[in-house]
Design a protein around this motif. Structure first.
Motif, short mmCIF file in Angstrom:
data_model
loop_
_atom_site.label_atom_id
_atom_site.label_comp_id
_atom_site.label_asym_id
_atom_site.label_seq_id
_atom_site.Cartn_x
_atom_site.Cartn_y
_atom_site.Cartn_z
N ASP A 49 0.82 -1.21 0.00
CA ASP A 49 0.00 0.00 0.00
C ASP A 49 0.85 1.26 0.00
OD1 ASP A 49 -2.36 1.31 -0.12
OD2 ASP A 49 -2.88 1.05 1.97
N LYS A 50 0.32 2.30 -0.63
CA LYS A 50 1.01 3.58 -0.70
C LYS A 50 0.36 4.64 0.20
CE LYS A 50 3.73 2.09 -3.89
NZ LYS A 50 4.96 1.50 -3.48
N VAL A 51 -0.58 4.21 1.04
CA VAL A 51 -1.29 5.12 1.93
C VAL A 51 -0.56 5.16 3.27
CG1 VAL A 51 -3.49 5.53 3.10
CG2 VAL A 51 -3.47 4.60 0.80
N SER A 52 -0.49 6.32 3.88
CA SER A 52 0.17 6.41 5.18
C SER A 52 -0.66 5.69 6.25
CB SER A 52 0.37 7.87 5.59
OG SER A 52 -0.86 8.47 5.89
N PHE A 53 0.01 5.26 7.31
CA PHE A 53 -0.63 4.49 8.37
C PHE A 53 -1.74 5.28 9.06
CE2 PHE A 53 -0.76 2.86 12.76
CZ PHE A 53 -1.13 1.56 12.49
N VAL A 54 -1.54 6.57 9.23
CA VAL A 54 -2.52 7.43 9.91
C VAL A 54 -3.81 7.52 9.11
CG1 VAL A 54 -2.90 9.78 10.74
CG2 VAL A 54 -0.66 8.73 10.98
N GLU A 55 -3.70 7.40 7.79
CA GLU A 55 -4.89 7.53 6.94
C GLU A 55 -5.88 6.39 7.14
OE1 GLU A 55 -5.45 8.86 2.42
OE2 GLU A 55 -3.45 9.18 3.27
N PHE A 57 -6.94 5.51 9.91
CA PHE A 57 -7.82 5.95 10.99
C PHE A 57 -8.57 7.22 10.64
CE2 PHE A 57 -4.32 3.59 12.95
CZ PHE A 57 -5.05 2.58 13.56
N THR A 58 -7.97 8.10 9.85
CA THR A 58 -8.63 9.36 9.52
C THR A 58 -9.55 9.23 8.31
OG1 THR A 58 -6.73 10.04 8.17
CG2 THR A 58 -6.76 10.74 10.49
N ASN A 59 -9.13 8.47 7.31
CA ASN A 59 -9.92 8.30 6.09
C ASN A 59 -10.00 6.81 5.77
OD1 ASN A 59 -11.33 8.77 3.78
ND2 ASN A 59 -9.64 9.75 2.67
N SER A 65 -10.28 0.85 0.71
CA SER A 65 -10.66 0.65 -0.68
C SER A 65 -9.42 0.61 -1.57
CB SER A 65 -11.60 1.76 -1.12
OG SER A 65 -11.86 1.67 -2.49
N ASP A 66 -8.49 1.53 -1.32
CA ASP A 66 -7.25 1.55 -2.09
C ASP A 66 -6.42 0.29 -1.83
OD1 ASP A 66 -5.31 2.83 -3.83
OD2 ASP A 66 -4.11 3.14 -2.01
N LEU A 67 -6.38 -0.15 -0.58
CA LEU A 67 -5.65 -1.37 -0.23
C LEU A 67 -6.24 -2.57 -0.95
CD1 LEU A 67 -3.60 -2.97 1.45
CD2 LEU A 67 -5.33 -3.07 3.25
#
Length: 107
Positions: A49-55, A57-59, A65-67
């Motif tokens: 995944d290219k999403v940050s870990f905090v995201e 919980f926030t989004n 969905s991206d994962l």
């Protein structure tokens, strides 16, 4: 992305050895035989995944969905490489259990 036939087995061997070594060391230090096999899915998510870990919980909806879409779009070579890493983590747990059963004390 294209991967040659020589690079795939080398990558699989490297992932197996890498996660076997990390799992073996963690099992010795923490005395939990399956710690790396439990942590491995989190490591896989961080690799894919290219999403940050905090995201997460926030989004959450967009992040998961991206994962899901990234996991579904993995190539067969990527799946083989990640599976060999999981196999290395599992084999590390089996080896530690066998060594403890035979009387070897690690730390």
């Amino acid at each position: 992305m294209y991967m040659s036939i020589v690079v795939l087995p080398i990558s699989m061997l490297l992932f197996f050895v890498l996660f076997f070594g990390i799992g073996f060391i963690l099992n010795m230090l923490l005395r939990m035989s399956w710690i790396m096999a439990i942590i491995y899915p989190v490591v896989t998510i961080l690799i894919v995944d290219k999403v940050s870990f905090v995201e997460y919980f926030t989004n959450s909806k967009a992040a998961f969905s991206d994962l899901g879409s990234r996991l579904m779009n993995l190539g067969s070579a990527d799946i083989f490489i990640l599976s060999s890493g999981l196999a290395g983590a599992i084999v590390a747990g089996i080896v530690i259990k066998l060594l403890r059963k035979k009387g070897y004390r690690m730390f």
